[in-house]
Write a protein that holds these residues in place. Sequence first.
Motif, PDB file in Angstrom:
ATOM      1  N   ARG A  13       0.842  -1.208   0.000  1.00 56.95           N
ATOM      2  CA  ARG A  13       0.000   0.000   0.000  1.00 56.95           C
ATOM      3  C   ARG A  13       0.872   1.252   0.000  1.00 56.95           C
ATOM      4  O   ARG A  13       0.589   2.221  -0.733  1.00 56.95           O
ATOM      5  CB  ARG A  13      -0.916  -0.030   1.221  1.00 56.95           C
ATOM      6  N   VAL A  14       1.913   1.263   0.814  1.00 60.09           N
ATOM      7  CA  VAL A  14       2.811   2.418   0.870  1.00 60.09           C
ATOM      8  C   VAL A  14       3.465   2.638  -0.498  1.00 60.09           C
ATOM      9  O   VAL A  14       3.520   3.773  -0.994  1.00 60.09           O
ATOM     10  CB  VAL A  14       3.887   2.215   1.957  1.00 60.09           C
ATOM     11  N   GLN A  15       3.902   1.547  -1.108  1.00 57.07           N
ATOM     12  CA  GLN A  15       4.553   1.662  -2.417  1.00 57.07           C
ATOM     13  C   GLN A  15       3.596   2.220  -3.471  1.00 57.07           C
ATOM     14  O   GLN A  15       3.957   3.111  -4.254  1.00 57.07           O
ATOM     15  CB  GLN A  15       5.064   0.292  -2.856  1.00 57.07           C
ATOM     16  N   ARG A  16       2.352   1.691  -3.489  1.00 66.70           N
ATOM     17  CA  ARG A  16       1.372   2.162  -4.470  1.00 66.70           C
ATOM     18  C   ARG A  16       1.081   3.650  -4.292  1.00 66.70           C
ATOM     19  O   ARG A  16       1.079   4.420  -5.263  1.00 66.70           O
ATOM     20  CB  ARG A  16       0.075   1.355  -4.341  1.00 66.70           C
ATOM     21  N   LEU A  41      10.492  -1.562   4.263  1.00 67.03           N
ATOM     22  CA  LEU A  41       9.066  -1.548   4.642  1.00 67.03           C
ATOM     23  C   LEU A  41       8.204  -1.945   3.444  1.00 67.03           C
ATOM     24  O   LEU A  41       7.282  -2.754   3.570  1.00 67.03           O
ATOM     25  CB  LEU A  41       8.694  -0.155   5.141  1.00 67.03           C
ATOM     26  N   GLU A  42       8.518  -1.384   2.244  1.00 67.23           N
ATOM     27  CA  GLU A  42       7.716  -1.686   1.065  1.00 67.23           C
ATOM     28  C   GLU A  42       7.838  -3.153   0.663  1.00 67.23           C
ATOM     29  O   GLU A  42       6.914  -3.720   0.073  1.00 67.23           O
ATOM     30  CB  GLU A  42       8.131  -0.788  -0.101  1.00 67.23           C
ATOM     31  N   ALA A  43       8.941  -3.768   0.992  1.00 70.12           N
ATOM     32  CA  ALA A  43       9.140  -5.194   0.688  1.00 70.12           C
ATOM     33  C   ALA A  43       8.436  -6.091   1.706  1.00 70.12           C
ATOM     34  O   ALA A  43       8.408  -7.317   1.539  1.00 70.12           O
ATOM     35  CB  ALA A  43      10.637  -5.511   0.650  1.00 70.12           C
ATOM     36  N   GLY A  44       7.874  -5.495   2.770  1.00 63.94           N
ATOM     37  CA  GLY A  44       7.146  -6.265   3.778  1.00 63.94           C
ATOM     38  C   GLY A  44       8.035  -6.986   4.748  1.00 63.94           C
ATOM     39  O   GLY A  44       7.601  -7.947   5.415  1.00 63.94           O
ATOM     40  N   ARG A  45       9.292  -6.525   4.908  1.00 69.91           N
ATOM     41  CA  ARG A  45      10.243  -7.215   5.782  1.00 69.91           C
ATOM     42  C   ARG A  45      10.364  -6.570   7.155  1.00 69.91           C
ATOM     43  O   ARG A  45      11.173  -7.003   7.969  1.00 69.91           O
ATOM     44  CB  ARG A  45      11.622  -7.282   5.109  1.00 69.91           C
ATOM     45  N   VAL A  46       9.546  -5.535   7.414  1.00 69.43           N
ATOM     46  CA  VAL A  46       9.586  -4.887   8.721  1.00 69.43           C
ATOM     47  C   VAL A  46       8.162  -4.460   9.090  1.00 69.43           C
ATOM     48  O   VAL A  46       7.367  -4.078   8.227  1.00 69.43           O
ATOM     49  CB  VAL A  46      10.522  -3.653   8.707  1.00 69.43           C
ATOM     50  N   ARG A  47       7.831  -4.597  10.384  1.00 66.95           N
ATOM     51  CA  ARG A  47       6.515  -4.134  10.863  1.00 66.95           C
ATOM     52  C   ARG A  47       6.670  -2.687  11.329  1.00 66.95           C
ATOM     53  O   ARG A  47       7.333  -2.426  12.332  1.00 66.95           O
ATOM     54  CB  ARG A  47       6.033  -5.010  12.014  1.00 66.95           C
ATOM     55  N   PRO A  48       6.070  -1.728  10.617  1.00 64.39           N
ATOM     56  CA  PRO A  48       6.277  -0.315  10.971  1.00 64.39           C
ATOM     57  C   PRO A  48       5.615   0.038  12.300  1.00 64.39           C
ATOM     58  O   PRO A  48       4.535  -0.472  12.629  1.00 64.39           O
ATOM     59  CB  PRO A  48       5.615   0.442   9.817  1.00 64.39           C
ATOM     60  N   SER A  49       6.239   0.909  13.059  1.00 62.69           N
ATOM     61  CA  SER A  49       5.662   1.382  14.319  1.00 62.69           C
ATOM     62  C   SER A  49       4.557   2.389  14.026  1.00 62.69           C
ATOM     63  O   SER A  49       4.434   2.897  12.906  1.00 62.69           O
ATOM     64  CB  SER A  49       6.747   2.056  15.154  1.00 62.69           C
ATOM     65  N   ASP A  50       3.763   2.694  15.055  1.00 59.90           N
ATOM     66  CA  ASP A  50       2.734   3.724  14.889  1.00 59.90           C
ATOM     67  C   ASP A  50       3.373   5.047  14.487  1.00 59.90           C
ATOM     68  O   ASP A  50       2.832   5.784  13.643  1.00 59.90           O
ATOM     69  CB  ASP A  50       1.951   3.910  16.196  1.00 59.90           C
ATOM     70  N   GLU A  51       4.514   5.340  15.092  1.00 54.76           N
ATOM     71  CA  GLU A  51       5.197   6.599  14.796  1.00 54.76           C
ATOM     72  C   GLU A  51       5.591   6.664  13.320  1.00 54.76           C
ATOM     73  O   GLU A  51       5.397   7.693  12.647  1.00 54.76           O
ATOM     74  CB  GLU A  51       6.438   6.735  15.680  1.00 54.76           C
ATOM     75  N   ALA A  52       6.136   5.549  12.791  1.00 59.07           N
ATOM     76  CA  ALA A  52       6.548   5.517  11.384  1.00 59.07           C
ATOM     77  C   ALA A  52       5.343   5.660  10.461  1.00 59.07           C
ATOM     78  O   ALA A  52       5.383   6.404   9.468  1.00 59.07           O
ATOM     79  CB  ALA A  52       7.289   4.218  11.095  1.00 59.07           C
ATOM     80  N   LEU A  53       4.250   4.968  10.811  1.00 59.35           N
ATOM     81  CA  LEU A  53       3.060   5.050   9.965  1.00 59.35           C
ATOM     82  C   LEU A  53       2.463   6.453   9.976  1.00 59.35           C
ATOM     83  O   LEU A  53       1.958   6.927   8.955  1.00 59.35           O
ATOM     84  CB  LEU A  53       2.023   4.021  10.417  1.00 59.35           C
ATOM     85  N   HIS A  55       4.119   9.194  10.317  1.00 64.12           N
ATOM     86  CA  HIS A  55       5.002  10.005   9.470  1.00 64.12           C
ATOM     87  C   HIS A  55       4.689   9.764   7.988  1.00 64.12           C
ATOM     88  O   HIS A  55       4.507  10.710   7.213  1.00 64.12           O
ATOM     89  CB  HIS A  55       6.476   9.659   9.741  1.00 64.12           C
ATOM     90  N   LEU A  56       4.618   8.472   7.594  1.00 63.71           N
ATOM     91  CA  LEU A  56       4.372   8.138   6.193  1.00 63.71           C
ATOM     92  C   LEU A  56       2.989   8.613   5.738  1.00 63.71           C
ATOM     93  O   LEU A  56       2.829   9.091   4.607  1.00 63.71           O
ATOM     94  CB  LEU A  56       4.507   6.624   5.992  1.00 63.71           C
ATOM     95  N   ALA A  57       2.000   8.478   6.610  1.00 62.90           N
ATOM     96  CA  ALA A  57       0.645   8.916   6.265  1.00 62.90           C
ATOM     97  C   ALA A  57       0.626  10.418   6.003  1.00 62.90           C
ATOM     98  O   ALA A  57      -0.034  10.891   5.065  1.00 62.90           O
ATOM     99  CB  ALA A  57      -0.336   8.547   7.385  1.00 62.90           C
ATOM    100  N   GLY A  58       1.340  11.167   6.847  1.00 61.10           N
ATOM    101  CA  GLY A  58       1.406  12.616   6.660  1.00 61.10           C
ATOM    102  C   GLY A  58       2.061  12.978   5.342  1.00 61.10           C
ATOM    103  O   GLY A  58       1.595  13.886   4.632  1.00 61.10           O
ATOM    104  N   ARG A  59       3.142  12.283   4.990  1.00 66.99           N
ATOM    105  CA  ARG A  59       3.839  12.574   3.737  1.00 66.99           C
ATOM    106  C   ARG A  59       2.990  12.180   2.523  1.00 66.99           C
ATOM    107  O   ARG A  59       3.047  12.830   1.481  1.00 66.99           O
ATOM    108  CB  ARG A  59       5.167  11.805   3.686  1.00 66.99           C
ATOM    109  N   LEU A  60       2.189  11.114   2.676  1.00 71.32           N
ATOM    110  CA  LEU A  60       1.371  10.628   1.558  1.00 71.32           C
ATOM    111  C   LEU A  60       0.008  11.313   1.483  1.00 71.32           C
ATOM    112  O   LEU A  60      -0.732  11.125   0.522  1.00 71.32           O
ATOM    113  CB  LEU A  60       1.165   9.107   1.694  1.00 71.32           C
ATOM    114  N   GLY A  61      -0.337  12.071   2.520  1.00 74.08           N
ATOM    115  CA  GLY A  61      -1.606  12.800   2.526  1.00 74.08           C
ATOM    116  C   GLY A  61      -2.820  11.916   2.746  1.00 74.08           C
ATOM    117  O   GLY A  61      -3.891  12.164   2.168  1.00 74.08           O
ATOM    118  N   VAL A  62      -2.664  10.858   3.555  1.00 76.98           N
ATOM    119  CA  VAL A  62      -3.798   9.985   3.876  1.00 76.98           C
ATOM    120  C   VAL A  62      -3.913   9.868   5.393  1.00 76.98           C
ATOM    121  O   VAL A  62      -2.990  10.237   6.129  1.00 76.98           O
ATOM    122  CB  VAL A  62      -3.635   8.573   3.258  1.00 76.98           C
TER     123      VAL A  62
END
Length: 446
Positions: A13-16, A41-53, A55-62
């Motif tokens: 989802r992050v990659q898309r 993370l995009e390869a699915g080899r790490v479980r992102p923390s709430d903090e990381a998600l 951050h990524l959500a803010g950058r992706l605008g979702v």
Amino acid sequence: MAKRDDPRTIGRRVQRLRRERGLTQRQLAEPAYTSAYVSTLEAGRVRPSDEALHHLAGRLGVAFEELATGRPAHLATDLRLRLTEAQRTLALGEAEQAAVQYTGLLGEAEAHELVEEQATAQLGLGECRLETGDLTAARAHFERAEQTLADASLPARVPARRGRAVAHYLAGELRYAVYLLESTLDELNLGGLHDPDALLLLYTASIGPYMDLGAQARAAQAAELALALAPQVGDPALIARMHRSVARTLLAEGRIAEADASLAKAAEMYRQLKIRTELANCRWMRGYVYAQNGDLARAEEELRAAQAMLASHRAALYSSQVAVELADVLHRRGSSEEASELLRGVLGGLSPERGAVHAAAAHRLLGIIAEDARDTEAAEEHYVRAMSLLERAGAAGDLADLCRLLGDLLRRTGRTEAALDAYRTGLGHRTAGTTTLGPAPAHPLL
């Protein structure tokens, strides 16, 4: 918080989303993370923390939830709003239209694994099917709602349990309906789960089955407890339903004025809430009160109004039940032919599995009309059919009365021994109405 998707799904989802927005992994990662972390993370080899998600959500605008679960932002809120709209459609008496709304919303809730919303939609579909008289489908929806909420607290499951009990009650399975209600009350009260809304829902639902079983003392006790709980309940529709049910016990005790006052309170609440079917049921009950008090003209007016309201909204089972009460009033007013025609039409829509108690009432009244016309053979046939229906339902109080009618008929036609057997059977049912239910459920701590 909704359950997160697995790391691989989140990574895809992050990659898309990143590619849709034309961002590189470095642009998405900075300033808090590295491009290598985003790649992992995009390869699915790490479980992102709430903090990381976050951050990524803010950058992706979702929204964070959309990134973590794939659900559109505010989906649950939007679904709840539309479930409320479906409830309003049902309240206006449009059961079929409400069922279409609930079915669509159930599909959406299932697709996004929204448990509470799934259960609410199933409950709504169950209420729609009660309204249209499809009791088998109603039970199935209530059972699914309860299964969906298997991990929730008992008070949260009470509306589904109450729905199941009402469906069994309307099908003529009085004792099983009482068992469901009483066992749930015991579980709540003995477990210290004092939830006024849940308790009021159960006590209110138990009054009808108690009355039909001939257990007037328990019905009166349930009404007393419901009235005591009412000040703790904030749902006006629940309070209105309670007032309508309590009126039955007041009427049985000969407290006509109080019963009428209770129904007036309920009717006013339903008018304010615009709940048409329940308002029709109030007019039905008021008609019954007037009939018991001998005011047949007003009784006929109220019952005709109730039947018209229910029939116009395809509430088939309830409409048939009102028709039986109306036929009784018409017969008492001298319109026996119209009453008979009404009853014969009603019996086409009732059966042992669907409105057994009211089907029996229709046969009982047809028997009385036949007796008045000196057709004793037809009268006896109707009484016997009514007894068969009531025996299956376990409606002891009504059975005792019917045995008396049959005994009187047999005695008048010279069959004394058969009449005595009918009277003895009636006495047995009269006693059974107060002794075969087992211990009363535990009381709440009011």
